[in-house]
Design a protein around this motif. Structure first.
Motif, mmCIF file in Angstrom:
data_model
loop_
_atom_site.group_PDB
_atom_site.id
_atom_site.type_symbol
_atom_site.label_atom_id
_atom_site.label_comp_id
_atom_site.label_asym_id
_atom_site.label_seq_id
_atom_site.Cartn_x
_atom_site.Cartn_y
_atom_site.Cartn_z
ATOM 1 N N MET A 180 116.930 45.144 55.714
ATOM 2 C CA MET A 180 117.226 46.521 56.113
ATOM 3 C C MET A 180 116.312 47.532 55.417
ATOM 4 N N SER A 181 115.319 47.023 54.657
ATOM 5 C CA SER A 181 114.354 47.880 53.946
ATOM 6 C C SER A 181 115.046 48.852 52.999
ATOM 7 N N PHE A 182 116.060 48.350 52.288
ATOM 8 C CA PHE A 182 116.782 49.126 51.290
ATOM 9 C C PHE A 182 116.513 48.562 49.897
ATOM 10 N N SER A 183 116.459 49.435 48.910
ATOM 11 C CA SER A 183 116.574 48.995 47.527
ATOM 12 C C SER A 183 118.045 48.686 47.255
ATOM 13 N N GLU A 184 118.328 48.100 46.091
ATOM 14 C CA GLU A 184 119.725 47.839 45.760
ATOM 15 C C GLU A 184 120.531 49.133 45.722
ATOM 16 N N SER A 185 119.944 50.176 45.116
ATOM 17 C CA SER A 185 120.634 51.461 45.017
ATOM 18 C C SER A 185 120.886 52.070 46.393
ATOM 19 N N GLU A 186 119.886 51.974 47.263
ATOM 20 C CA GLU A 186 120.040 52.517 48.619
ATOM 21 C C GLU A 186 121.089 51.742 49.406
ATOM 22 N N MET A 187 121.144 50.430 49.198
ATOM 23 C CA MET A 187 122.147 49.624 49.885
ATOM 24 C C MET A 187 123.554 50.024 49.435
ATOM 25 N N LEU A 188 123.733 50.206 48.128
ATOM 26 C CA LEU A 188 125.047 50.617 47.639
ATOM 27 C C LEU A 188 125.457 51.961 48.244
ATOM 28 N N ALA A 189 124.522 52.889 48.285
ATOM 29 C CA ALA A 189 124.820 54.205 48.856
ATOM 30 C C ALA A 189 125.167 54.085 50.339
ATOM 31 N N TRP A 190 124.437 53.242 51.062
ATOM 32 C CA TRP A 190 124.704 53.072 52.490
ATOM 33 C C TRP A 190 126.070 52.450 52.723
ATOM 34 N N LEU A 191 126.418 51.419 51.946
ATOM 35 C CA LEU A 191 127.724 50.780 52.101
ATOM 36 C C LEU A 191 128.848 51.768 51.815
ATOM 37 N N ARG A 197 135.161 50.655 50.026
ATOM 38 C CA ARG A 197 135.707 51.097 48.738
ATOM 39 C C ARG A 197 134.895 50.540 47.575
ATOM 40 N N ILE A 198 134.524 49.258 47.682
ATOM 41 C CA ILE A 198 133.743 48.570 46.664
ATOM 42 C C ILE A 198 132.474 48.050 47.325
ATOM 43 N N ALA A 199 131.333 48.346 46.733
ATOM 44 C CA ALA A 199 130.045 47.889 47.277
ATOM 45 C C ALA A 199 129.289 47.164 46.184
ATOM 46 N N ALA A 200 128.634 46.067 46.546
ATOM 47 C CA ALA A 200 127.906 45.289 45.538
ATOM 48 C C ALA A 200 126.722 44.588 46.172
ATOM 49 N N VAL A 201 125.695 44.368 45.350
ATOM 50 C CA VAL A 201 124.534 43.568 45.738
ATOM 51 C C VAL A 201 124.337 42.504 44.663
ATOM 52 N N THR A 202 124.339 41.238 45.060
ATOM 53 C CA THR A 202 124.082 40.156 44.107
ATOM 54 C C THR A 202 122.597 39.835 44.113
#
Length: 303
Positions: A180-191, A197-202
């Motif tokens: 999705m061309s996201f950084s981890e931080s961008e993915m958390l913000a998008w989720l 309620r809870i967003a995480a990237v492993t």
């Protein structure tokens, strides 16, 4: 029914080998394991091993591998709700230096509609994005009934963005970030923007980047398992999902950092064993990993 796990089932054949044959060669593996496989499926087995009442809506064929899978589920007290396919899906897993190569043969041509189950007694619904029609149906039903909806977002799958609208706890992979061309931080913000309620990237050895209901982004380092004790990392993420579901069922009042800490210890146990079944932790195994392994250095890990 405490929990419903919904996803695609495999039989995994995991082989330890120093070299791969090519051409007309033959090699002898050092060891092998045969087990159940699949993201939500392995998570469901992990949750059952940790003492919970698990139901599973998954693919199943009337062939020898299908019979094998049914016997595996029965051994863990898992109630299967099969969706028929013509052939069982099969994976060959080749662990190698902390990573793993996987060759899959998958049948996802469903021969019947998915079963409509009463989930009013469930407390957790866990999805891996497979069987999108069933996943969206049950995620909506769970939302209406106040059932926690958990998602393993391992990769981009059909209708995933639509599904996430009904997810409470989304734990996704670095691979999905890349797709999705996201950084981890961008993915958390998008989720979070999608209502999770809870967003995480492993992120494997770097641990887990996550944020809770307050929206504050945090980092949970992985536990350091010495490299000589790492045998098979395949399935470690799936065990992570099953373990945090189990932790939530056991201690719903606890915070999500506590659930993720329990889950990372379960994963630390898994990587020391060959194959998914051998790596399923009991509660004493999680406690042992928590006591034995310290957090990895987090100096370079930033959201």
């Amino acid at each position: 029914m405490e929990a419903l796990f919904l996803g695609h089932a495999y039989i995994d054949v995991t082989m330890l080998t120093d070299e791969m044959p090519a051409g007309d060669e033959k090699m002898v593996a050092r060891d092998y394991a045969v087990s159940f496989g699949g993201n939500a499926v392995t998570a469901g087995f992990a949750c059952a091993k940790l003492g919970h009442d698990v139901h599973m809506l998954t693919t199943q064929a009337r062939d020898w591998l299908g019979h094998m899978f049914a016997e595996m589920a029965d051994a863990y007290g898992i109630r299967l709700h099969p969706r028929k396919v013509a052939r069982s899906s099969l994976s060959f897993v080749l662990p190698n230096d902390g990573k793993r190569a996987i060759l899959r043969a998958r049948d996802d041509h469903y021969l019947q509609p998915f079963l409509r189950l009463d989930i009013s007694s469930a407390r957790v619904l866990h999805l891996d994005g497979h069987m999108a029609d069933a996943a969206i149906h049950y995620a909506k039903a769970a939302r209406e009934r106040g059932v926690l909806v958990s998602l393993d977002g391992g990769a981009m799958r059909p209708r995933l963005e639509e599904l996430i609208d009904f997810v409470d706890v989304a734990v996704v992979s670095k691979q999905l970030c890349k797709q999705m061309s996201f950084s981890e931080s961008e993915m958390l913000a998008w989720l979070k923007s999608k209502g999770c309620r809870i967003a995480a990237v492993t992120v494997g050895e770097k641990g887990t980047f996550w944020c809770g209901e307050d929206g504050v982004q945090q980092h949970l380092p992985s536990l350091h398992v010495p490299s000589e004790r790492v045998i098979d990392t395949s399935g470690a993420g799936d065990v992570f999902h099953g373990a945090y579901c189990a932790s939530f069922l056991e201690r719903p009042e606890a915070g999500w950092r506590a659930h993720f800490e329990f889950a990372r210890a379960a994963s630390a146990h898994k990587v020391q064993h060959l194959g998914n079944e051998a790596g399923l932790p009991a509660r004493e195994d999680v406690a042992k990993a928590l006591a034995e392994f310290s957090e990895t250095a987090a100096a370079e890990a930033q959201v």
